[in-house]
Design a protein around this motif. Structure first.
Motif, PDB file in Angstrom:
ATOM      1  N   VAL A  38       0.834  -1.211   0.000  1.00 11.38           N
ATOM      2  CA  VAL A  38       0.000   0.000   0.000  1.00 11.38           C
ATOM      3  C   VAL A  38       0.866   1.258   0.000  1.00 11.38           C
ATOM      4  N   GLY A  39       2.022   1.184   0.641  1.00 11.22           N
ATOM      5  CA  GLY A  39       2.926   2.327   0.637  1.00 11.22           C
ATOM      6  C   GLY A  39       3.381   2.683  -0.771  1.00 11.22           C
ATOM      7  N   ILE A  40       3.766   1.669  -1.534  1.00 13.23           N
ATOM      8  CA  ILE A  40       4.194   1.923  -2.918  1.00 13.23           C
ATOM      9  C   ILE A  40       3.000   2.367  -3.755  1.00 13.23           C
ATOM     10  N   LEU A  41       1.880   1.687  -3.578  1.00 17.14           N
ATOM     11  CA  LEU A  41       0.660   2.037  -4.316  1.00 17.14           C
ATOM     12  C   LEU A  41       0.313   3.510  -4.136  1.00 17.14           C
ATOM     13  N   ASN A  42       0.289   3.959  -2.913  1.00 20.76           N
ATOM     14  CA  ASN A  42      -0.140   5.336  -2.647  1.00 20.76           C
ATOM     15  C   ASN A  42       0.905   6.366  -3.081  1.00 20.76           C
ATOM     16  N   ARG A  43       2.162   5.967  -3.057  1.00 16.70           N
ATOM     17  CA  ARG A  43       3.230   6.897  -3.418  1.00 16.70           C
ATOM     18  C   ARG A  43       3.379   7.061  -4.926  1.00 16.70           C
ATOM     19  N   GLU A  44       3.276   5.936  -5.662  1.00 17.58           N
ATOM     20  CA  GLU A  44       3.705   5.948  -7.069  1.00 17.58           C
ATOM     21  C   GLU A  44       2.583   6.065  -8.094  1.00 17.58           C
ATOM     22  N   PHE A  45       1.380   5.644  -7.754  1.00 15.15           N
ATOM     23  CA  PHE A  45       0.363   5.421  -8.787  1.00 15.15           C
ATOM     24  C   PHE A  45      -0.847   6.329  -8.598  1.00 15.15           C
ATOM     25  N   ASN A  46      -1.416   6.784  -9.726  1.00 17.39           N
ATOM     26  CA  ASN A  46      -2.625   7.602  -9.655  1.00 17.39           C
ATOM     27  C   ASN A  46      -3.786   7.040 -10.484  1.00 17.39           C
ATOM     28  N   ARG A  47      -3.678   5.796 -10.907  1.00 11.91           N
ATOM     29  CA  ARG A  47      -4.797   5.052 -11.490  1.00 11.91           C
ATOM     30  C   ARG A  47      -4.731   3.631 -10.968  1.00 11.91           C
ATOM     31  N   VAL A  48      -5.880   2.992 -10.946  1.00  8.23           N
ATOM     32  CA  VAL A  48      -5.972   1.626 -10.430  1.00  8.23           C
ATOM     33  C   VAL A  48      -6.926   0.829 -11.315  1.00  8.23           C
ATOM     34  N   THR A  49      -6.554  -0.416 -11.568  1.00  5.14           N
ATOM     35  CA  THR A  49      -7.467  -1.395 -12.149  1.00  5.14           C
ATOM     36  C   THR A  49      -7.579  -2.551 -11.161  1.00  5.14           C
ATOM     37  N   ALA A  50      -8.786  -2.964 -10.862  1.00  5.30           N
ATOM     38  CA  ALA A  50      -8.970  -4.146 -10.013  1.00  5.30           C
ATOM     39  C   ALA A  50      -8.492  -5.376 -10.782  1.00  5.30           C
ATOM     40  N   GLU A  51      -7.546  -6.118 -10.199  1.00  2.00           N
ATOM     41  CA  GLU A  51      -6.957  -7.230 -10.948  1.00  2.00           C
ATOM     42  C   GLU A  51      -7.991  -8.315 -11.251  1.00  2.00           C
ATOM     43  N   ASN A  52      -8.883  -8.583 -10.346  1.00  4.13           N
ATOM     44  CA  ASN A  52      -9.914  -9.618 -10.540  1.00  4.13           C
ATOM     45  C   ASN A  52     -11.298  -9.229 -10.011  1.00  4.13           C
ATOM     46  N   GLU A  53     -11.391  -8.224  -9.180  1.00  6.94           N
ATOM     47  CA  GLU A  53     -12.552  -8.026  -8.323  1.00  6.94           C
ATOM     48  C   GLU A  53     -13.777  -7.443  -9.008  1.00  6.94           C
ATOM     49  N   MET A  54     -13.632  -6.937 -10.228  1.00  8.04           N
ATOM     50  CA  MET A  54     -14.796  -6.427 -10.958  1.00  8.04           C
ATOM     51  C   MET A  54     -15.168  -7.314 -12.146  1.00  8.04           C
ATOM     52  N   LYS A  55     -14.567  -8.497 -12.212  1.00  7.79           N
ATOM     53  CA  LYS A  55     -14.883  -9.440 -13.289  1.00  7.79           C
ATOM     54  C   LYS A  55     -16.234 -10.117 -13.028  1.00  7.79           C
ATOM     55  N   TRP A  56     -16.721 -10.778 -14.062  1.00  6.67           N
ATOM     56  CA  TRP A  56     -18.082 -11.346 -14.003  1.00  6.67           C
ATOM     57  C   TRP A  56     -18.212 -12.369 -12.868  1.00  6.67           C
ATOM     58  N   ASP A  57     -17.203 -13.260 -12.728  1.00  6.74           N
ATOM     59  CA  ASP A  57     -17.320 -14.294 -11.679  1.00  6.74           C
ATOM     60  C   ASP A  57     -17.310 -13.681 -10.281  1.00  6.74           C
ATOM     61  N   ALA A  58     -16.604 -12.548 -10.135  1.00  6.10           N
ATOM     62  CA  ALA A  58     -16.523 -11.905  -8.819  1.00  6.10           C
ATOM     63  C   ALA A  58     -17.784 -11.106  -8.497  1.00  6.10           C
ATOM     64  N   THR A  59     -18.372 -10.484  -9.511  1.00  5.79           N
ATOM     65  CA  THR A  59     -19.476  -9.550  -9.254  1.00  5.79           C
ATOM     66  C   THR A  59     -20.859 -10.177  -9.360  1.00  5.79           C
ATOM     67  N   GLU A  60     -20.968 -11.325 -10.044  1.00  6.75           N
ATOM     68  CA  GLU A  60     -22.284 -11.977 -10.156  1.00  6.75           C
ATOM     69  C   GLU A  60     -22.108 -13.483  -9.971  1.00  6.75           C
ATOM     70  N   PRO A  61     -21.720 -13.897  -8.756  1.00  5.29           N
ATOM     71  CA  PRO A  61     -21.372 -15.307  -8.535  1.00  5.29           C
ATOM     72  C   PRO A  61     -22.540 -16.246  -8.762  1.00  5.29           C
ATOM     73  N   SER A  62     -23.759 -15.799  -8.483  1.00  8.71           N
ATOM     74  CA  SER A  62     -24.910 -16.575  -8.945  1.00  8.71           C
ATOM     75  C   SER A  62     -25.823 -15.619  -9.694  1.00  8.71           C
ATOM     76  N   GLN A  63     -26.558 -16.142 -10.651  1.00 10.56           N
ATOM     77  CA  GLN A  63     -27.252 -15.278 -11.600  1.00 10.56           C
ATOM     78  C   GLN A  63     -28.232 -14.355 -10.894  1.00 10.56           C
ATOM     79  N   GLY A  64     -28.081 -13.063 -11.176  1.00  6.55           N
ATOM     80  CA  GLY A  64     -28.980 -12.076 -10.610  1.00  6.55           C
ATOM     81  C   GLY A  64     -28.636 -11.664  -9.193  1.00  6.55           C
ATOM     82  N   SER A  65     -27.568 -12.218  -8.632  1.00 13.59           N
ATOM     83  CA  SER A  65     -27.150 -11.898  -7.263  1.00 13.59           C
ATOM     84  C   SER A  65     -25.751 -11.277  -7.329  1.00 13.59           C
ATOM     85  N   PHE A  66     -25.665 -10.017  -6.987  1.00 12.16           N
ATOM     86  CA  PHE A  66     -24.444  -9.250  -7.242  1.00 12.16           C
ATOM     87  C   PHE A  66     -23.669  -8.997  -5.961  1.00 12.16           C
TER      88      PHE A  66
END
Ligand code: XIL
Length: 297
Positions: free
Chosen positions: A30-58
Motif C-alpha cells: 500500500v505504501g508503494i501504491l499510494n506513493r507511485e500510482f494515480n490510477r488503479v485497475t482491479a486485478e480480478n474483483e470487478m470481473k463477471w465471476d466476482a461480481t455476479e457469482p450466482s445469476q442475478g445476485s451481485f
C-alpha cells in the motif's frame, strides 16, 4: 517528477497499476501504491465471476474496497471487465443463445449502474479477437450469441453509465498484425456507425522485446478518434529496463495515449509467477526498470 504518477501527470497522462484486494492489508504494497500510482485497475474483483457469482445476485464488496482505497488516495479506477470469455461464473459458462445474451446485457447494466459516475473508464469487452493470422473473432460462448454482441455490450454500457469512457481491451495487439488489424477494422466500423467506443487498451504483456511498429500501431488507432492506453504492462527478460523505456516513449509520442498501467507492483505480486516482470522487486525496492520507466516519462 519523482514518482511514476507525478511524472506522467506532467504531460497530462496517468500511471496506474492493477490492485488485488487481498494485498490492501500489506503496508509495503500500500505504501508503494499510494506513493507511485494515480490510477488503479482491479486485478480480478470487478470481473463477471466476482461480481455476479450466482445469476442475478451481485457482490460488489471487493470491487468497492479497491475503488474506495483508490479514491481515498486521489486515484481513479478503470473498471475491468464487463464482458469476457474468461473468468465467467460457472452458471454463465454453460449458457448459450438468447439466455446468455440476456444475461450479459443484464450483467453489464447492473454492474455499470452500480459504479455509475465513479469510474473513469470501463473495459467493456476484453479479448474478443482470435490469435493468429485470421484477424477474426475468438470463438466463445459470447461470440456464438451473434457477431453483434460487442456492439450490444458497448451500447448497454453507455446507457448505464454515460460518463465512463468505454474501451475495448486485448493482448497480442502490440504491433501491426492480423489481430490488431481486425480490432482496428471493428473500431473504424463502430465509429462510422455511431456505436459508442472511446478507447482501446493494449495489454502489453511482453517478453523481452516490443514490436518495432508499436508506436505506429497506437497512432493508427488514435487516428480513428479513440484514446489509447497501455493497460496491463509487464515485461519479462534481461532487456526489461530498455523495453519498459521503449514502451513508455511510444505512449509519450502519441498525443492520444493517455496513460499506462502496469499489471501489479512487486514481482511477487505478478500473475506471471517466476518471471519477475514488474518495476519493484519482492521487497518493494525499485528495479532498473523502474528508473528507466521514470526517466522515459
Ligand atoms: C489475470 C490476473 O492477473 C490473475 O490474478 C487471474 O488469475 C487471471 O487473470 N488479461 C486480462 C487480465 O485482461 O484480467 C488477466 O488478469 C491477465 C490477462
Amino acid at each position: 517528477g519523482t514518482t511514476l504518477g507525478a511524472s506522467a501527470a506532467e504531460t497530462g497522462r496517468y500511471f496506474g497499476t492493477a490492485v488485488s484486494v487481498g494485498k490492501l492489508g500489506d503496508s509495503t504494497y500500500v505504501g508503494i501504491l499510494n506513493r507511485e500510482f494515480n490510477r488503479v485497475t482491479a486485478e480480478n474483483e470487478m470481473k463477471w465471476d466476482a461480481t455476479e457469482p450466482s445469476q442475478g445476485s451481485f457482490n460488489y464488496a471487493n470491487g468497492d474496497r479497491i475503488l474506495n482505497q483508490a479514491v481515498g488516495n486521489g486515484s481513479r479506477v478503470r473498471g475491468h471487465a464487463l464482458a469476457w470469455h474468461n473468468q465467467q461464473p460457472g452458471w454463465a459458462q454453460g449458457m448459450s443463445g438468447s439466455a446468455l445474451r440476456n444475461a450479459m446485457v443484464n450483467h453489464i447494466t447492473q454492474v455499470a449502474t452500480h459504479y455509475r459516475g465513479r469510474l473513469y473508464a470501463w473495459d467493456v469487452v476484453n479479448e474478443a479477437f482470435a490469435d493468429g493470422n485470421g484477424g477474426g473473432r475468438r470463438d466463445s460462448n459470447l461470440q456464438r450469441t451473434g457477431n453483434d454482441w460487442i456492439e450490444v455490450a458497448f451500447r448497454t454500457a453507455r446507457a448505464a453509465d454515460p460518463g465512463a469512457k468505454l474501451c475495448y481491451n486485448d493482448y497480442n495487439t502490440d504491433g501491426v498484425n492480423a489481430k490488431s488489424t481486425g480490432i482496428y477494422n471493428m473500431v473504424a466500423d463502430f465509429k462510422a456507425r455511431g456505436v459508442p467506443i472511446d478507447c482501446v487498451g493494449f495489454q502489453s504483456h511482453l517478453t523481452n522485446s516490443v514490436p518495432g511498429d508499436y508506436q505506429a500501431n497506437l497512432q493508427r488507432f488514435a487516428n480513428l478518434g479513440v484514446d489509447v492506453q497501455i493497460t496491463e504492462l509487464d515485461i519479462s527478460g534481461s532487456n526489461q529496463a530498455n523495453v519498459y523505456a521503449s514502451v513508455v516513449r511510444s505512449c509519450m509520442a502519441v498525443a492520444r495515449c493517455t496513460g499506462l498501467t502496469v499489471w501489479g507492483i512487486r514481482d511477487s505480486d505478478s500473475w506471471r509467477t517466476g518471471q519477475n516482470p514488474l518495476l519493484f522487486d519482492n521487497n518493494g525496492n525499485k528495479k532498473a526498470a523502474y528508473t528507466s520507466t521514470l526517466n522515459a516519462l
